[in-house]
Design a protein around this motif. Structure first.
Motif, mmCIF file in Angstrom:
data_model
loop_
_atom_site.group_PDB
_atom_site.id
_atom_site.type_symbol
_atom_site.label_atom_id
_atom_site.label_comp_id
_atom_site.label_asym_id
_atom_site.label_seq_id
_atom_site.Cartn_x
_atom_site.Cartn_y
_atom_site.Cartn_z
ATOM 1 N N GLU A 11 0.832 -1.202 0.000
ATOM 2 C CA GLU A 11 0.000 0.000 0.000
ATOM 3 C C GLU A 11 0.870 1.256 0.000
ATOM 4 N N GLY A 12 0.241 2.393 -0.260
ATOM 5 C CA GLY A 12 0.948 3.665 -0.223
ATOM 6 C C GLY A 12 1.678 3.946 -1.515
ATOM 7 N N GLY A 58 -0.710 10.222 -1.097
ATOM 8 C CA GLY A 58 -1.712 9.169 -1.227
ATOM 9 C C GLY A 58 -1.132 7.926 -1.866
ATOM 10 N N GLY A 59 -1.976 7.196 -2.603
ATOM 11 C CA GLY A 59 -1.503 6.000 -3.286
ATOM 12 C C GLY A 59 -2.480 4.847 -3.208
ATOM 13 N N GLN A 97 -6.834 3.517 -5.840
ATOM 14 C CA GLN A 97 -5.685 4.372 -6.117
ATOM 15 C C GLN A 97 -6.163 5.789 -5.810
ATOM 16 N N ALA A 98 -5.782 6.285 -4.631
ATOM 17 C CA ALA A 98 -6.355 7.509 -4.070
ATOM 18 C C ALA A 98 -5.495 8.707 -4.411
ATOM 19 N N ILE A 139 -9.060 3.822 1.662
ATOM 20 C CA ILE A 139 -8.490 5.163 1.482
ATOM 21 C C ILE A 139 -7.670 5.561 2.698
ATOM 22 N N VAL A 140 -8.184 5.282 3.891
ATOM 23 C CA VAL A 140 -7.414 5.602 5.103
ATOM 24 C C VAL A 140 -6.132 4.789 5.138
ATOM 25 N N ASN A 141 -6.208 3.522 4.747
ATOM 26 C CA ASN A 141 -4.992 2.694 4.703
ATOM 27 C C ASN A 141 -3.970 3.245 3.713
ATOM 28 N N ALA A 142 -4.449 3.766 2.579
ATOM 29 C CA ALA A 142 -3.531 4.369 1.602
ATOM 30 C C ALA A 142 -2.827 5.563 2.209
#
Length: 374
Positions: free
Chosen positions: A160-161, A176-177, A199-200, A331-334
């Motif tokens: 992630e990220g 983001g990411g 993909q944020a 989204i929060v995890n990204a």
């Protein structure tokens, strides 16, 4: 650290083992990441691949549907999904100017692997814009990078990220990411799994909400990549896009997949997004619940009908809720997985666990709170 490791609870659903889209059986994810520091020509981009079915089942189509919340973006392969309700290839995420090369690379791979079994393929490639931190005009993604991402596709934990297609992305003016999450329904609700991978690359800082709390209001003074560089390439806060893939093992028909895809909008709205004109918000949902769907071998004799299952509409609500929660948490995890990135005269700061927790406490949150703000 991920959302739940910090005691932040998104909704009331239960995540799967990996809290990832790969909790849906057979789904695999792979990334290839490009990081090259070269001044204004610095490259921070990549490719992310989602494989709906693994192994010998890879040729079997999935029922699928799509939804566009705001069309300031691009994608390939969605018209056939709208028309036929079938997803027949892997899904790829990349940057805006690399959609073509990624599509062509996926076609070449299918040609080499299955040309004797199928007539054509229409790959699904989704994009978001990373041109603030990445030399997007240089079109640095190649067919080799696509194949490397496919070679890395695995079940289990998902990176992630700042990885793959999410490497150079910005979300709510923070780095983001890529992010992912999942929900497993209760037995009485069907026991199915719903997973999301985003993909944020969207959103304004002041609108950011986490678990319903308006953290953006107390984080407005944190450095924003849209407030600096003197060369005029700062862009507009809130520009960008978000692309979402939702997977499930519930046996959904195509129109039900479309309905599930629409619920990605709910997760984004809860985060404070979905209202920006310069954002391309494109969502796809597919189901692996009906196995044995035939490959379209035109001109060959095959059975005229195929037996399929469907979830009754009065059982769809739990799936909708799971999809909305999974997208929101992804989204929060990204945001939490992302790392600071400075490139091409711009700097995108990671929100960071400590800063997010401090902001949450300032607006009244408590760890593992049963309540969430409206």
């Amino acid at each position: 650290m991920r959302t739940r490791e910090l005691g932040i609870r998104i909704g009331r659903g239960t995540p799967g083992r990996f809290n990832a889209i790969t909790d849906v059986a057979g789904v695999r994810v792979g990334h290839h990441t490009l990081n090259v520091v070269a001044g204004d020509a610095s490259v921070h981009t990549g490719v992310t691949i989602i494989e709906p079915r693994a192994g010998s089942a890879r040729l079997q189509p999935c029922f699928a549907g799509c939804h566009v919340l705001n069309g300031n973006g691009d994608a390939t392969g969605l018209e056939w999904i709208r028309e036929a309700g079938l997803l027949t290839t892997p899904i790829a995420y990349t940057n805006t100017h690399s959609v073509g090369v990624v599509r062509d690379a996926l076609i070449a791979a299918e040609r080499d692997a299955v040309a004797s079994d199928v007539y054509w393929c229409m790959p699904v490639v989704l994009e978001t814009f990373d041109g603030l931190l990445n030399d997007i005009w240089g079109q640095h993604v190649t067919a080799d990078h696509v194949q490397r991402a496919r070679a890395e596709a695995r079940s289990g934990d998902v990176g992630e990220g700042n990885v793959g297609g999410g490497t150079g992305m910005i979300c709510h003016e923070f780095k983001g990411g890529i992010g992912t999450a999942s929900r497993v329904l209760k037995t009485g609700e069907g026991g199915w799994t719903v997973g999301a991978l985003v993909q944020a690359n969207y959103g304004r800082r002041d609108a950011l909400r986490v678990a319903g709390y308006p953290v953006g209001e107390v984080l407005e003074q944190v450095h924003s990549p849209f407030r600096e560089t003197a060369d005029g390439r700062t862009g507009e806060a809130g520009m960008g896009s978000i692309v979402v893939t939702i997977a499930t093992d519930a046996p959904l028909l195509p129109h039900q997949c479309t309905r599930l895809a629409q619920r990605g909008s709910v997760g984004i709205a809860r985060m404070g997004g979905g209202t920006e004109d310069p954002s391309g918000d494109i969502f796809l949902a597919f189901s692996v619940g009906n196995s044995g769907l035939p490959v379209a071998n035109y001109g060959r004799v095959g059975a005229p009908t195929t037996a399929v299952e469907m979830v009754n509409n009065d059982h769809m609500s739990a799936l909708f809720s799971a999809a909305a929660e999974a997208v929101e948490e992804a989204i929060v995890n990204a945001l939490l997985a992302a790392k600071d990135l400075t490139a091409r005269g711009a700097r995108a700061e990671a929100i960071g666990a400590e800063r997010l927790l401090a902001a949450l406490r300032e607006v009244g949150w408590r760890p593992d709170s049963e309540s969430r703000r409206a």
